[in-house]
Motif scaffolding. Structure first.
Motif, PDB file in Angstrom:
ATOM      1  N   MET A  51      35.983   4.809  27.000  1.00  0.00           N
ATOM      2  CA  MET A  51      36.153   5.164  28.411  1.00  0.00           C
ATOM      3  C   MET A  51      37.300   4.359  29.025  1.00  0.00           C
ATOM      4  O   MET A  51      38.136   4.910  29.738  1.00  0.00           O
ATOM      5  CB  MET A  51      34.861   4.886  29.196  1.00  0.00           C
ATOM      6  N   TRP A  52      37.356   3.069  28.722  1.00  0.00           N
ATOM      7  CA  TRP A  52      38.402   2.228  29.297  1.00  0.00           C
ATOM      8  C   TRP A  52      39.774   2.623  28.751  1.00  0.00           C
ATOM      9  O   TRP A  52      40.762   2.642  29.477  1.00  0.00           O
ATOM     10  CB  TRP A  52      38.107   0.756  29.029  1.00  0.00           C
ATOM     11  N   ALA A  53      39.844   2.940  27.467  1.00  0.00           N
ATOM     12  CA  ALA A  53      41.120   3.341  26.866  1.00  0.00           C
ATOM     13  C   ALA A  53      41.632   4.642  27.483  1.00  0.00           C
ATOM     14  O   ALA A  53      42.833   4.793  27.714  1.00  0.00           O
ATOM     15  CB  ALA A  53      40.963   3.500  25.359  1.00  0.00           C
ATOM     16  N   LEU A  54      40.732   5.560  27.757  1.00  0.00           N
ATOM     17  CA  LEU A  54      41.143   6.837  28.332  1.00  0.00           C
ATOM     18  C   LEU A  54      41.550   6.730  29.794  1.00  0.00           C
ATOM     19  O   LEU A  54      42.515   7.362  30.222  1.00  0.00           O
ATOM     20  CB  LEU A  54      40.020   7.866  28.207  1.00  0.00           C
ATOM     21  N   PHE A  55      40.823   5.925  30.563  1.00  0.00           N
ATOM     22  CA  PHE A  55      41.009   5.969  32.010  1.00  0.00           C
ATOM     23  C   PHE A  55      41.415   4.654  32.679  1.00  0.00           C
ATOM     24  O   PHE A  55      41.918   4.681  33.795  1.00  0.00           O
ATOM     25  CB  PHE A  55      39.707   6.452  32.680  1.00  0.00           C
TER      26      PHE A  55
END
Length: 122
Positions: A51-55
């Motif tokens: 989630m952190w990598a995507l957003f």
């Protein structure tokens, strides 16, 4: 001001690591079979990292969020980490973790006018 900004970014990095550690701790301390605990302890942090990598990742996020969407992301991400710590270890740790994120977010917002972290920003 640069020292405060740099220190706050370091604290944010530690908070990011804390979310991952909290998710893993929550998974490994679940009640249930050993297989469940191992799977949850490994997959939950991976979901948070994804989630952190995507957003959310500074400069490298696939889909950078701004404004209310960034606030929602950070509430979910850091709030999820605080919840994981609270359930796994105790509510005081969860509340302290969340309070530290709130202070960090306020310093970022009032220092830069945004929660977005720019890579190489001075």
């Amino acid at each position: 001001m640069r020292i405060i900004k740099g220190a706050n970014l370091f604290v944010m990095f530690l908070l990011e690591l804390g979310v991952i550690a909290g998710a893993a701790t929550w998974g490994f301390t679940l009640d249930g079979a050993l297989l469940l605990r191992v799977v949850a302890g490994l997959l939950t942090p991976l979901l948070f990292i994804g989630m952190w990598a995507l957003f959310g990742a500074a400069g490298n996020a696939r889909y950078r969020l701004h404004g209310p969407w960034r606030i929602a992301l950070e509430l979910i991400w850091f709030g999820g980490g605080a919840l994981a710590w609270g359930v796994a270890i105790g509510p005081v740790l969860g509340v302290l973790f969340f309070a530290l994120w709130v202070v960090n977010a306020l310093v970022r917002y009032f220092g830069d006018g945004t929660l977005q972290v720019e890579v190489g920003a001075r």
